[in-house]
Design a protein around this motif. Structure first.
Motif, PDB file in Angstrom:
ATOM      1  N   SER A  38     -86.646 -10.240  59.801  1.00 35.45           N
ATOM      2  CA  SER A  38     -86.592  -8.907  60.404  1.00 35.45           C
ATOM      3  C   SER A  38     -85.249  -8.647  61.065  1.00 35.45           C
ATOM      4  O   SER A  38     -84.662  -7.570  60.903  1.00 35.45           O
ATOM      5  CB  SER A  38     -87.723  -8.747  61.430  1.00 35.45           C
ATOM      6  N   GLU A  41     -82.761  -8.058  58.435  1.00 41.82           N
ATOM      7  CA  GLU A  41     -82.923  -6.720  57.862  1.00 41.82           C
ATOM      8  C   GLU A  41     -82.285  -5.666  58.763  1.00 41.82           C
ATOM      9  O   GLU A  41     -81.579  -4.772  58.291  1.00 41.82           O
ATOM     10  CB  GLU A  41     -84.400  -6.401  57.656  1.00 41.82           C
ATOM     11  N   LEU A  42     -82.497  -5.782  60.062  1.00 45.27           N
ATOM     12  CA  LEU A  42     -81.890  -4.833  61.004  1.00 45.27           C
ATOM     13  C   LEU A  42     -80.365  -4.914  60.953  1.00 45.27           C
ATOM     14  O   LEU A  42     -79.681  -3.898  61.001  1.00 45.27           O
ATOM     15  CB  LEU A  42     -82.381  -5.103  62.432  1.00 45.27           C
ATOM     16  N   GLU A  43     -79.862  -6.125  60.842  1.00 46.06           N
ATOM     17  CA  GLU A  43     -78.406  -6.292  60.749  1.00 46.06           C
ATOM     18  C   GLU A  43     -77.889  -5.719  59.424  1.00 46.06           C
ATOM     19  O   GLU A  43     -76.851  -5.062  59.387  1.00 46.06           O
ATOM     20  CB  GLU A  43     -78.025  -7.761  60.892  1.00 46.06           C
ATOM     21  N   GLY A  44     -78.618  -5.949  58.355  1.00 46.20           N
ATOM     22  CA  GLY A  44     -78.234  -5.421  57.049  1.00 46.20           C
ATOM     23  C   GLY A  44     -78.220  -3.897  57.007  1.00 46.20           C
ATOM     24  O   GLY A  44     -77.439  -3.292  56.279  1.00 46.20           O
ATOM     25  N   GLN A  45     -79.075  -3.270  57.806  1.00 45.82           N
ATOM     26  CA  GLN A  45     -79.126  -1.812  57.889  1.00 45.82           C
ATOM     27  C   GLN A  45     -78.045  -1.258  58.827  1.00 45.82           C
ATOM     28  O   GLN A  45     -77.920  -0.049  58.993  1.00 45.82           O
ATOM     29  CB  GLN A  45     -80.500  -1.354  58.391  1.00 45.82           C
ATOM     30  N   GLY A  46     -77.296  -2.150  59.487  1.00 47.89           N
ATOM     31  CA  GLY A  46     -76.231  -1.721  60.395  1.00 47.89           C
ATOM     32  C   GLY A  46     -76.728  -1.252  61.746  1.00 47.89           C
ATOM     33  O   GLY A  46     -76.017  -0.558  62.474  1.00 47.89           O
ATOM     34  N   LEU A  47     -77.946  -1.665  62.113  1.00 49.23           N
ATOM     35  CA  LEU A  47     -78.518  -1.232  63.393  1.00 49.23           C
ATOM     36  C   LEU A  47     -78.202  -2.187  64.523  1.00 49.23           C
ATOM     37  O   LEU A  47     -78.119  -1.787  65.678  1.00 49.23           O
ATOM     38  CB  LEU A  47     -80.037  -1.081  63.258  1.00 49.23           C
ATOM     39  N   GLU A  62     -81.375   5.152  65.663  1.00 47.89           N
ATOM     40  CA  GLU A  62     -81.921   4.707  64.380  1.00 47.89           C
ATOM     41  C   GLU A  62     -82.821   3.486  64.543  1.00 47.89           C
ATOM     42  O   GLU A  62     -83.815   3.338  63.839  1.00 47.89           O
ATOM     43  CB  GLU A  62     -80.802   4.412  63.385  1.00 47.89           C
ATOM     44  N   PHE A  66     -86.633   3.027  63.198  1.00 47.40           N
ATOM     45  CA  PHE A  66     -86.749   2.112  62.066  1.00 47.40           C
ATOM     46  C   PHE A  66     -88.177   1.614  61.924  1.00 47.40           C
ATOM     47  O   PHE A  66     -88.830   1.283  62.897  1.00 47.40           O
ATOM     48  CB  PHE A  66     -85.806   0.927  62.246  1.00 47.40           C
TER      49      PHE A  66
END
Length: 74
Positions: A38, A41-47, A62, A66
């Protein structure tokens, strides 16, 4: 949202957690593997941006909106 979620969402600065990801997973009631996926995933989304036990929230708005497939926000 619980304490951890509120803690993360109220800051746009780097937040250093006083506990390990394993302890955080236990607090959230998820497996360590699930938590790391998780976070990735958050890092991959740039959050967020992670470094060790430090997490920088890059986009608070964001992040609050999310939704994970397994934990939809209501």
């Amino acid at each position: 949202m619980g304490y951890i979620g509120e803690y993360m969402c109220k800051t746009t600065e780097i937040t250093e957690f006083p506990f390990s990801y394993k302890e955080l997973a236990e607090m959230l009631g998820v497996s360590y593997r699930h938590l790391t996926r998780s976070i990735n995933e958050l890092e991959g989304q740039g959050l967020i941006k992670k470094s060790g036990n430090k997490i920088e929230v890059l986009n608070v708005k964001e992040l609050k909106n999310f939704e994970f497939d397994f934990f939809p926000i209501k």
